[in-house]
Design an enzyme around this catalytic site. Sequence first.
Site, PDB file in Angstrom:
ATOM      1  N   GLY B  40       0.731  -0.811  -0.027  1.00  0.00           N
ATOM      2  CA  GLY B  40       0.007  -0.071   0.239  1.00  0.00           C
ATOM      3  C   GLY B  40       0.914   1.255   0.042  1.00  0.00           C
ATOM      4  N   GLY B  42      -0.507   4.231  -0.064  1.00  0.00           N
ATOM      5  CA  GLY B  42      -0.979   5.719   0.767  1.00  0.00           C
ATOM      6  C   GLY B  42      -0.498   5.705   1.727  1.00  0.00           C
ATOM      7  N   ALA B  44      -0.035   5.861   5.246  1.00  0.00           N
ATOM      8  CA  ALA B  44       0.504   4.619   5.706  1.00  0.00           C
ATOM      9  C   ALA B  44       1.721   4.891   5.262  1.00  0.00           C
ATOM     10  CB  ALA B  44      -0.673   3.905   6.489  1.00  0.00           C
ATOM     11  N   HIS B 266     -20.673   8.155   6.146  1.00  0.00           N
ATOM     12  CA  HIS B 266     -20.489  10.315   6.253  1.00  0.00           C
ATOM     13  C   HIS B 266     -22.190  10.992   5.601  1.00  0.00           C
ATOM     14  CE1 HIS B 266     -18.316  13.912   5.126  1.00  0.00           C
ATOM     15  NE2 HIS B 266     -17.675  13.195   5.500  1.00  0.00           N
ATOM     16  N   ARG B 330     -20.092  12.712  13.308  1.00  0.00           N
ATOM     17  CA  ARG B 330     -20.968  11.969  11.588  1.00  0.00           C
ATOM     18  C   ARG B 330     -21.867  11.349  12.109  1.00  0.00           C
ATOM     19  NH1 ARG B 330     -14.925  11.150   8.283  1.00  0.00           N
ATOM     20  NH2 ARG B 330     -14.538  13.583   7.653  1.00  0.00           N
ATOM     21  N   HIS B 401     -17.754   5.441   3.862  1.00  0.00           N
ATOM     22  CA  HIS B 401     -16.803   6.729   4.034  1.00  0.00           C
ATOM     23  C   HIS B 401     -15.556   5.714   4.776  1.00  0.00           C
ATOM     24  CE1 HIS B 401     -14.319   9.604   3.891  1.00  0.00           C
ATOM     25  NE2 HIS B 401     -14.349  10.168   5.075  1.00  0.00           N
TER      26      HIS B 401
END
Lengths: 257, 637, 221
Positions: B40, B42, B44, B266, B330, B401
């Site tokens: 991954g 992203g 992180a 969300h 939320r 979300h």
Amino acid sequence: MDLTLHVWRQKNSKDAGKMETIEAKGISENASFLEMLDTVNENLQKNGKEPIAFDHDCREGICGSCSLVINGEPHGPEYGTTSCQLHMRSFKSGQNIFIEPWRAKAFPVLKDLVVDRSAFDRIQQAGGFISVNTGSPQDANSIPVPKQDADKAFDAAVCIGCGACVAACKNASPMLFMSAKVSQLSLLPQGKPERERRVLAMVDQMKKEGFGNCTNQYECEAACPKEISVEHIARMNREYFRAALREETPKEGHGGE
Amino acid sequence: MNLDSKIPSGPLEGKWEKHKFDMKLVNPANRRKYDVIVVGSGLAGSSAAATLGGLGYNVKCFCFQDSPRRAHSIAAQGGINAAKNYQGDGDSVRRLFYDTIKGGDFRAREANVHRLAEVSRNIIDQCVAQGVPFARDYGGLLDNRSFGGAQVSRTFYARGQTGQQLLLGAYSALNREINRGSVKMYPRTEMLELVMVDGKARGIVVRNLVTGEISSHAAHAVILATGGYGNVFFLSTNAKGCNVTATWRAHKKGAGFANPCYTQIHPTCIPVSGDYQSKLTLMSESLRNDGRVWVPKNKGDTRPAHQIPEEERDYYLERKYPSFGNLAPRDIASRSAKEACDAGLGVGPGGLGVYLDFADSIKRVGEDGIKKKYGNLFHMYQKITAENPYKTPMRIYPAVHYTMGGLWVDYNLMSNIPGLFVLGEANFSDHGANRLGASALMQGLADGYFVIPYTLPNYFAGEKFDKVTAENAAFKEAENEVRSRTKAFLSIKGSRTVDSFHRELGKIMWDKCGMERDKAGLEEALVKIPKLRDEFWQSVKVLGDGESLNQSLEKAGRVADFLEFGELMCRDALHREESCGGHFRTEHQTEDGEAKRNDEQFCYVGVWEHKGMGQKSAVHKEPLVFENVKLATRSYK
Amino acid sequence: MKLCDRLFNSSVGAKMLMAVTGLMLTGFVLAHLSGNLLIFAGAEKFNAYAAGLKSLGALLWVARLGLLGAFVLHVYLAVKLTAENRSARPVKYAHEATIQASFASRYMIHTGLMMAAFIAFHLAHYTFRWTDPSFASLPEGDIYAMVIAGFSSPAVSGFYVLAMLALSFHLCHGVSSVFQTLGLYHGNLNPMTEKLGPIVATIVFVGFSSIPLAVLAGLVK
């Protein structure tokens, strides 16, 4: 609405590929362009035909994956819009739509409408960064940045790396893409120490990748889904000239110990 | 299952400092002897890969996208929290810690959350040094905005594209390391199996998505930073490629899956417009700073918004939660919208929408003022709906979300499998049962930049490693599994497309395990899902071959895993007989319809152990101990 | 030497050389035009101007060599860059579209090569006097008479006007483009630089074409 699609089909990077005509029937005008392709793909598969391969991911115009040349225009006819944010209401029922991949030597087609854009990554790897180790840099507010510089840097930083600039350019030149990064980092005080090395390295890499040269026709700007201005190309040219005069031959590796 | 959280002793404020000193180090000259796999790219993943590469480890980073820059962190809009207190409005590490614990409905670990609040400040410093163009005021200093669930302005932002700018910052750090040769990047490569040798995670098996080649990579540790599983609902704000495969494969190899039922809905997304819909689009929560949420007071009021007079509008968030108003967290905002629509007050086609109205703010600061703050969001809304939100109110509806659940990790972010670390949305650790806005970016970067670089060396220094290469029998076995699975998809040659199964699963999940859940519905889902899964394995149709780019084949693998995972999610939701945060069981609510926690029985992390296909998973419990905050009923009134 | 390498062999550097040499050639064109327009002031002034140029001697040669250098470099780089540009897109679009590129910008290499051919003819025509046998009978130093004799052929005049049209297209894009390439594009400056190309192009076209047209019309005898 009913449409006649002319889609580039190519099995893999070695295949020659050709345009294929596909009918798309009963498409909602509220569907996005990619959702229209989803529908077409579902039908193709039902009929035992392989679906059209195309890159897509976030479908909200920010990841930069989608890459369709629609009727000769990258991301289609809407200004400042990615293919995924383009909606079918921009077309008329009965229309012929040509869908082709980005065309550039540096972006070889992998399959159908999917191209390999790793050349962009290599350009960024050559110098599109600020060398900072993870640790404890100074407090974020210790260097004020004039708002207008910060805003201008942001205007450049919105680039999504989709490659529409290359696809639109008559010469397949990536200058708008490169200049967005060069401009962003040269406008910020944090990016200034490496500005010369950065622009020289990126321009060198661009040549190695086999991209064309800028002829100031600004097709890139018109196609850019993030509406990045060619003003950044001018700034990059300036940066390059400055660097060409000042920078000594870059040493191998990154600085001494 | 060993669920020792390894929380350091001592007072909360000093735990991380103390732990950093107590942890063992790896000498700079020895670091290059350790291979690390990061899956991954992203926030992180990129931040971890870049930082570990910078420290001198041998890093390989994998992503299924064509470039690490396209990971879905890029789509986060609103901002990133940090306890900088630049605005002097009473913020502090302690307050961010408290807000996060409370926002998470007291279902997160105190120690982890406090660490997150501490390092939040370093993140902003780091990102600014990388050239992230955060919004600034005219004095050249950083600007902040406020966000749901907080009463201070601590959110740093870059117009409506904060995630993009932070990810590009991490991506540039990653590029620098790739350039230096310390990180090798494998784009368009999907992890399909975790490989364990002698009880430790020692590598992965991947498929090259362009050539179809299946290969093995061995390492001393594997880091999963593969995001959340929101796409189990088919329609979500996640990118189309987001999937549960990496974490699910690890789960099947023994990693505990914690709190899978905690999903965040969300409140501000663009409503569904038709059955061709492929995904939902989020409108940043920051819009609630200036927009007012309302529905008509009268059922079946089909007048256009501007014709409905003020006294016939119900600004229900302001009415129900006067102190937080439109900035209620939320989960609360989402459920209130559902309530309004269920009561027949919804607006727009299908009645699944509520208004988010900017008329008052436009009156106050002018159209330009609003444009400056949210221009790109308004633009996006107009593009999708063909309505002008400057003139008519936006229509919004909740959508899936974020997923708070994920693989269980200890304080060091290591799962119960030694050598398997899990970062960002993929783990369960910091958000409890509900995540506050602008905290996902914070957690991803905290894990990657400021936690794993300390805890991974500690693991290396404390372990003895046998030499393991990709030639090891365990790898060959895993490769064969992957090959036969791939072959299986291609050989079924059934009649239904992968997407049709995914849509059907998504509908079951949304109806039965979405914003509201109940026993009967969950039990029904637990019957339907296995049936659907059986049908999938009998009649899915995947065309093409395995030796080339084949997007249907990729999807088939992901949907097959969702079909297994969805069942676990429902099982978790069924077992948690309480309402907390994003998990709302209709049986457990107060008289005025608020979530009712059961701290006596459910103040724990529910960690699931895979017992083999066809066997019921077993739940283990990590009790949550609160020494610094008092368990209270969340109130935003 | 590193600087030379960067200018000649990099994409941006080569473009800068194109811009600078283009600017030099444009300067020459404008100077040439202002000299030529003296033809409207009568034979005496025009011939005196021509004689004045000749009397510069060594200086004239420096200018000529400089121009020749700029010209050769401009053409060489143009051909090289264009070849690179063509090879950067080996497969063309089945459906070509142009969004905002101007007509002039899309045919720079064509108008440029036309100019190169024109210059060759122009030199052979008026400088070396190879093409028109009637020039031999004209008195030495009467350039005025030579121009009138040369342009009294409608075919030759027509060719010159067409060539000037090509040149003006070339300058229309080229002159504005110089500012962008040299990094002088700027919000405040832009409206001006964008217009400069078309203005120069118009001046050059009207100015140069006026001479053969005036000769044909009998306004200049």
